[in-house]
Design a protein around this motif. Structure first.
Motif, PDB file in Angstrom:
ATOM      1  N   ALA A 225       0.829  -1.216   0.000  1.00 43.28           N
ATOM      2  CA  ALA A 225       0.000   0.000   0.000  1.00 43.28           C
ATOM      3  C   ALA A 225       0.857   1.258   0.000  1.00 43.28           C
ATOM      4  CB  ALA A 225      -0.936  -0.013   1.204  1.00 43.28           C
ATOM      5  N   VAL A 226       1.853   1.329   0.899  1.00 48.67           N
ATOM      6  CA  VAL A 226       2.675   2.530   0.958  1.00 48.67           C
ATOM      7  C   VAL A 226       3.592   2.615  -0.262  1.00 48.67           C
ATOM      8  CG1 VAL A 226       4.676   1.652   2.267  1.00 48.67           C
ATOM      9  CG2 VAL A 226       3.906   4.026   2.581  1.00 48.67           C
ATOM     10  N   GLY A 227       3.983   1.457  -0.809  1.00 50.62           N
ATOM     11  CA  GLY A 227       4.793   1.456  -2.021  1.00 50.62           C
ATOM     12  C   GLY A 227       4.027   1.975  -3.222  1.00 50.62           C
ATOM     13  N   ASP A 228       2.779   1.511  -3.363  1.00 54.25           N
ATOM     14  CA  ASP A 228       1.939   1.993  -4.466  1.00 54.25           C
ATOM     15  C   ASP A 228       1.677   3.493  -4.348  1.00 54.25           C
ATOM     16  OD1 ASP A 228       1.825  -0.583  -5.430  1.00 54.25           O
ATOM     17  OD2 ASP A 228      -0.184  -1.000  -4.633  1.00 54.25           O
ATOM     18  N   LEU A 329       0.262  -0.546  10.395  1.00 52.89           N
ATOM     19  CA  LEU A 329      -0.914   0.307  10.542  1.00 52.89           C
ATOM     20  C   LEU A 329      -0.604   1.730  10.095  1.00 52.89           C
ATOM     21  CD1 LEU A 329      -2.372  -0.836  14.007  1.00 52.89           C
ATOM     22  CD2 LEU A 329      -3.189  -1.443  11.718  1.00 52.89           C
ATOM     23  N   ALA A 330       0.589   2.205  10.440  1.00 55.88           N
ATOM     24  CA  ALA A 330       0.981   3.559  10.052  1.00 55.88           C
ATOM     25  C   ALA A 330       1.103   3.680   8.534  1.00 55.88           C
ATOM     26  CB  ALA A 330       2.294   3.933  10.719  1.00 55.88           C
ATOM     27  N   ALA A 331       1.747   2.696   7.908  1.00 57.60           N
ATOM     28  CA  ALA A 331       1.949   2.750   6.458  1.00 57.60           C
ATOM     29  C   ALA A 331       0.626   2.717   5.712  1.00 57.60           C
ATOM     30  CB  ALA A 331       2.836   1.589   6.021  1.00 57.60           C
ATOM     31  N   GLU A 332      -0.300   1.883   6.167  1.00 55.63           N
ATOM     32  CA  GLU A 332      -1.602   1.792   5.504  1.00 55.63           C
ATOM     33  C   GLU A 332      -2.369   3.110   5.646  1.00 55.63           C
ATOM     34  OE1 GLU A 332      -3.098  -1.688   7.460  1.00 55.63           O
ATOM     35  OE2 GLU A 332      -2.559  -2.999   5.779  1.00 55.63           O
ATOM     36  N   ALA A 333      -2.241   3.749   6.814  1.00 61.41           N
ATOM     37  CA  ALA A 333      -2.932   5.025   7.012  1.00 61.41           C
ATOM     38  C   ALA A 333      -2.315   6.120   6.145  1.00 61.41           C
ATOM     39  CB  ALA A 333      -2.876   5.417   8.486  1.00 61.41           C
TER      40      ALA A 333
END
Length: 557
Positions: A225-228, A329-333
């Protein structure tokens, strides 16, 4: 007493019940008489927990640490008291520095003998107090489940790490108290909405942002998610030291890793960033080039630091914003933030700098490690697991091998020699359907090379590439730099590694040129796929001590 008639509620059996309840399917050990009762309890759950018998406690502890990295569950190691525990301490140190969940169970003298200087007596709270998140001893058998469950919670919550539990042999046969009722579910902290709002605002104003990812606790979903998100925005992304597998190195905005032998252009990009977002990375000594990469006054105005352990925030670098939160959780947010702008040109330039730095380099010897590692990346499937220990040989692997999937790199940020081969065995035990390749230096490999016997005994078909330049390369490099031509204590007289491998019943092949490497690798991989551990003996020149560095060049200043 026969095994069938032993009580079902002893402390030893409660310990094993708690492992089963928490999903532990593998235990790495060197057996010892001080915890025979636990070994006996494991015999009753062989259908649920595989016990891998190792040849040295350091190997067993390294395997457990690698298991923790791969699975996200605490790797479990069991060793005997005294020398067994001190041998295993290297794995505990690695787990601490690498933020890896791990539990080391140590057999212990009887409680009735404590304080007498008994045979192999050690105060484990004192010895491991600075290496582990928690070091304790089960002194009341009725509290066995409580202590082991607390160990799981401690290993998994906040900044992950190792726990050491001593097991007095006399209490293991006593009533173990209540049975476990449910697995431990670690607490995880999320980012507050106000933090996300503030970060969105600061991103919208940033001209030269850089995202740095590191640490442990990453899920595939969060990394993706954070990579995209970053790739869509053109936001340059760097990975921390020996965390190159968090994101695919093929992403269009990937800028490289902040490790040893770092790309000078990446270091300049990090220094010049007007917003530095670090998720999971501690920003310790190696990623920050000996704490010289950043300026404390500037980080107070530019650093956004997110880490699961609050004790790591503002520990070295003052921050503009900080939050104690689970990295996934942080990266997804953060992946849901819309800053209202992109940095396409910035991302393209960061990628171009990375491509130029990872291009083939010239060498003086017959084996060009930059070409060999690039071939390795092209030949292996994307889910192959690469492992290594410590030494200059690893600089070639880290610079020229491209990771393309999560959890495909097992490498000690602690700089532990001898880590790579046990880690590869653990990788094969956890993922028998995936290839596991260890790249090891000659000095590095022989610190745990006897675990080849473990690989053969347990059918762990991994490949080790022994990079043999006849020297302790890292120390030789520094030696030549500080005391040119005054070589002492760094030359190595090595065995015939092919004969060594065959003596254990493994496959061995020798390679002396770059051109011969692909075929030698194919032979080793074929043997490993057939279930036979394999060793590729790669002869390199000590003159090519590191990428773009030669011994003669160091001597000449």
């Amino acid at each position: 007493m026969t095994k069938a008639s032993q009580p079902r509620n002893t402390a030893a059996r409660r310990l094993v019940d708690t492992l089963v309840m928490n999903g532990i399917d593998t235990v790495f050990c060197v057996p010892g008489e001080s915890y025979l009762a636990v070994l006996d309890a494991l015999a009753d759950v062989e259908d649920r927990i595989r016990v891998i018998t190792c040849r040295h406690e350091a190997g067993a502890a390294n395997m457990a640490e690698a298991y923790g990295k791969l699975t996200g569950k605490p790797g479990v190691c069991m060793v005997t008291r005294g020398p067994g525990a001190t041998h295993a301490s290297i794995g505990v140190h690695t787990a601490h520095q690498d933020s890896t969940p791990m539990i080391l169970f140590v057999g212990q003298i009887a409680l009735t003998d404590r304080g007498r200087g008994a045979f192999q007596e050690v105060d484990y709270r004192q010895v491991f107090g600075g290496l582990a998140k928690w070091a304790t001893e089960i002194e009341s058998p009725q509290r066995t489940v409580e202590i082991v469950e607390r160990a799981f919670a401690t290993a998994l919550q906040g900044r992950m790490g190792p726990v050491v539990i001593a097991l007095p042999e006399d209490i293991l046969h006593e009533d173990g108290g209540p049975a476990p009722t449910r697995p431990v579910t670690p607490a995880r902290s999320a980012l507050p909405s106000t933090f996300l709002d503030d970060l969105r605002m600061r991103l919208s104003r940033a001209e030269r942002p850089l995202l740095v990812l590191g640490g442990s606790g990453w899920t595939d979903a969060a990394a993706g998610a954070v990579g995209d998100w970053a790739e869509r925005l053109g936001l340059p992304v760097s990975l921390s030291f020996r965390r190159k597998d968090i994101l695919s190195n093929d992403r269009a905005n990937y800028a490289g890793d902040l490790g040893l032998g770092c790309n000078p252009k990446l270091m300049a990009r990090a220094r010049e960033a007007d917003l530095l977002i670090a998720i999971g990375a501690r920003l310790g000594e190696n990623p920050t080039q000996g704490y010289t990469l950043f300026d404390r006054a500037k980080t107070a105005e530019t650093l956004v630091h997110i880490h699961p352990g609050p004790e790591e925030l503002d520990r070295v670098w003052p921050t503009l914003m900080s939050a104690a939160a689970d990295v996934s959780l942080a990266a997804e947010a953060i992946a849901g933030i819309d800053p209202g702008r992109t940095w396409a040109d910035l991302g393209k330039q960061a990628r171009a700098d990375y491509e130029a730095f990872s291009a083939e380099v010239e060498v003086t010897g017959a084996v060009n490690m930059s070409r060999c590692m690039a071939h390795l990346a092209e030949a292996l499937p994307h889910d192959a697991i690469l492992t290594n220990g410590a030494g200059n040989f690893a600089a070639w692997l880290h610079r020229f091998y491209r990771h393309r999937s999560c959890r495909t790199q097992l490498a000690p940020t602690s700089g532990a020699m001898g880590y790579g081969y046990p880690a590869a065995l653990a990788a094969k035990a956890v993922h028998p359907d995936r290839e596991a390749i260890c790249v090891a230096g000659d000095g590095d490999y022989l610190m745990t090379g006897q675990e080849l016997a473990t690989a053969v005994q347990h059918g762990l078909g991994c490949v080790v590439i022994v990079v043999d330049n006849g020297t302790y390369g890292t120390i030789r490099m520094h030696q030549e730099g500080h005391y040119p031509g005054r070589v002492i204590a760094t030359d190595l007289k090595n065995p015939d590694f092919v004969a060594y491998a065959r003596a254990f019943g493994a496959f061995g092949v020798r390679c002396e040129t770059t051109e011969a490497f692909p075929d030698a690798l194919d032979q080793a991989r074929a043997a490993a796929r057939a279930g036979q551990p394999a060793l590729l003996h790669l002869i390199t020149s000590a003159e090519d001590i590191a990428p773009n560095r030669t011994i003669s060049g160091l001597r000449n200043g």
